[in-house]
Design a protein around this motif. Structure first.
Motif, PDB file in Angstrom:
ATOM      1  N   ILE A  32      48.190  33.839  39.693  1.00 39.28           N
ATOM      2  CA  ILE A  32      48.452  35.257  39.416  1.00 39.28           C
ATOM      3  C   ILE A  32      49.007  35.409  38.002  1.00 39.28           C
ATOM      4  CG2 ILE A  32      49.923  37.208  40.040  1.00 39.28           C
ATOM      5  CD1 ILE A  32      49.620  36.243  42.985  1.00 39.28           C
ATOM      6  N   LYS A  33      49.919  34.523  37.609  1.00 43.67           N
ATOM      7  CA  LYS A  33      50.455  34.560  36.239  1.00 43.67           C
ATOM      8  C   LYS A  33      49.343  34.316  35.226  1.00 43.67           C
ATOM      9  CE  LYS A  33      55.083  32.887  37.491  1.00 43.67           C
ATOM     10  NZ  LYS A  33      56.026  31.743  37.368  1.00 43.67           N
ATOM     11  N   ALA A  35      46.169  34.962  35.571  1.00 40.95           N
ATOM     12  CA  ALA A  35      45.302  36.141  35.516  1.00 40.95           C
ATOM     13  C   ALA A  35      45.942  37.256  34.700  1.00 40.95           C
ATOM     14  CB  ALA A  35      44.981  36.623  36.927  1.00 40.95           C
ATOM     15  N   ASN A  36      47.242  37.431  34.841  1.00 39.62           N
ATOM     16  CA  ASN A  36      47.943  38.435  34.039  1.00 39.62           C
ATOM     17  C   ASN A  36      47.903  38.088  32.561  1.00 39.62           C
ATOM     18  OD1 ASN A  36      49.392  40.713  35.582  1.00 39.62           O
ATOM     19  ND2 ASN A  36      49.795  38.939  36.870  1.00 39.62           N
ATOM     20  N   GLY A  39      44.431  38.871  31.303  1.00 38.57           N
ATOM     21  CA  GLY A  39      44.241  40.304  31.102  1.00 38.57           C
ATOM     22  C   GLY A  39      44.892  40.799  29.825  1.00 38.57           C
ATOM     23  N   GLN A  61      40.553  38.522  43.071  1.00 39.70           N
ATOM     24  CA  GLN A  61      41.943  38.782  42.694  1.00 39.70           C
ATOM     25  C   GLN A  61      42.113  38.716  41.191  1.00 39.70           C
ATOM     26  OE1 GLN A  61      43.908  35.949  45.718  1.00 39.70           O
ATOM     27  NE2 GLN A  61      45.519  37.386  45.193  1.00 39.70           N
ATOM     28  N   THR A  62      41.510  37.704  40.573  1.00 35.21           N
ATOM     29  CA  THR A  62      41.595  37.570  39.118  1.00 35.21           C
ATOM     30  C   THR A  62      41.022  38.807  38.445  1.00 35.21           C
ATOM     31  OG1 THR A  62      41.414  35.151  39.274  1.00 35.21           O
ATOM     32  CG2 THR A  62      40.904  36.155  37.140  1.00 35.21           C
ATOM     33  N   GLU A  64      40.681  41.840  39.666  1.00 32.30           N
ATOM     34  CA  GLU A  64      41.508  43.022  39.924  1.00 32.30           C
ATOM     35  C   GLU A  64      42.751  43.038  39.048  1.00 32.30           C
ATOM     36  OE1 GLU A  64      41.868  42.485  44.103  1.00 32.30           O
ATOM     37  OE2 GLU A  64      39.756  43.017  44.440  1.00 32.30           O
ATOM     38  N   ILE A  65      43.342  41.873  38.841  1.00 35.88           N
ATOM     39  CA  ILE A  65      44.512  41.788  37.965  1.00 35.88           C
ATOM     40  C   ILE A  65      44.110  42.098  36.529  1.00 35.88           C
ATOM     41  CG2 ILE A  65      46.212  40.205  36.961  1.00 35.88           C
ATOM     42  CD1 ILE A  65      46.253  38.806  39.757  1.00 35.88           C
ATOM     43  N   THR A  68      43.669  45.757  35.531  1.00 33.55           N
ATOM     44  CA  THR A  68      44.866  46.579  35.298  1.00 33.55           C
ATOM     45  C   THR A  68      45.218  46.641  33.819  1.00 33.55           C
ATOM     46  OG1 THR A  68      46.460  44.751  35.606  1.00 33.55           O
ATOM     47  CG2 THR A  68      45.781  45.967  37.580  1.00 33.55           C
ATOM     48  N   TYR A  69      44.675  45.712  33.031  1.00 30.10           N
ATOM     49  CA  TYR A  69      44.934  45.698  31.589  1.00 30.10           C
ATOM     50  C   TYR A  69      43.808  46.370  30.793  1.00 30.10           C
ATOM     51  CZ  TYR A  69      48.581  42.237  32.531  1.00 30.10           C
ATOM     52  OH  TYR A  69      49.704  41.593  32.989  1.00 30.10           O
ATOM     53  N   THR A 172      41.157  30.180  34.365  1.00 33.49           N
ATOM     54  CA  THR A 172      40.974  31.373  33.513  1.00 33.49           C
ATOM     55  C   THR A 172      40.383  31.038  32.143  1.00 33.49           C
ATOM     56  OG1 THR A 172      43.275  31.447  32.658  1.00 33.49           O
ATOM     57  CG2 THR A 172      42.814  32.665  34.701  1.00 33.49           C
TER      58      THR A 172
END
Length: 199
Positions: A32-33, A35-36, A39, A61-62, A64-65, A68-69, A172
């Motif tokens: 998750i980190k 992917a953020n 982004g 999930q990647t 979708e995260i 958001t950016y 990523t």
């Protein structure tokens, strides 16, 4: 067209040390980190117009995260899933399992899975569809899996269906191509600088 081929973040299968493929594991906290961070990097450096995504959890999930950016939509397609590894999906990685999988001839399938030739055909089919649907789109991202990325690169570079050329993609990792009807230019492969300091 700028075409970004991007692998998903770390998944729980990486921690469990099991075969992934069609097995549907979500991202870990680190994934998750990652992917953020991906982004944020894309927002600062590129304009992404649309994301095409595998429907498996780790890629979805990647995507979708990352969205958001970015100011873009996501198109999900089952054909972007990783190679179907049949009965090995979710099983512990052992020397015997690995030997069995990699000793298969290109036309042979693992039980309940797909052959390497079928996988290449699937990858080429969805890649050509994405390119055809994106003729008026400048920046296209495909968020998928390491094996699918490799097959897409083989297709973009017109490599033989059966070949010994391998392209590694880290968590990523980003591959960037400039593609048009005349040629394909490799801008960079497996860029992961956005992960510096991500723990």
């Amino acid at each position: 067209m700028k075409l970004f081929l991007i692998r998903h973040g770390q998944s729980e299968a990486d921690i469990l040390n099991v075969h992934e493929g069609k097995a549907d594991f979500p991202l870990t906290d680190l994934g998750i980190k990652q992917a953020n961070s991906l982004g944020s990097y894309l927002r600062k450096n590129y304009q992404i117009d649309i994301i095409w995504s595998s429907t498996l959890k780790r890629a979805a999930q990647t995507s979708e995260i990352v969205r958001t950016y970015l100011d873009c939509s996501i198109m999900y397609d089952d054909r972007l899933q990783e190679r179907n590894n049949g009965i090995l999906a979710g099983k512990p990685i052992t020397e015997e399992n690995v030997d069995t999988y990699y000793s298969l001839k290109p036309f042979e399938r693992i039980e309940e899975g797909e052959s390497d030739l079928e996988f290449r055909a699937r990858a080429e089919s969805i890649l050509l569809k994405i390119i055809d649907n994106s003729k008026k789109t400048d920046h296209v991202a495909i968020v998928t899996h390491g094996g699918m990325i490799e097959k897409c690169i083989h297709s973009l570079l017109h490599l033989p269906t059966v070949n010994k050329t391998y392209f590694y993609t880290g968590d990523t990792g980003i591959h960037l191509f400039e593609h048009n009807d005349s040629n394909t230019i490799i801008k960079f492969l497996n860029r992961t600088e956005h992960l510096h300091g991500v723990r």
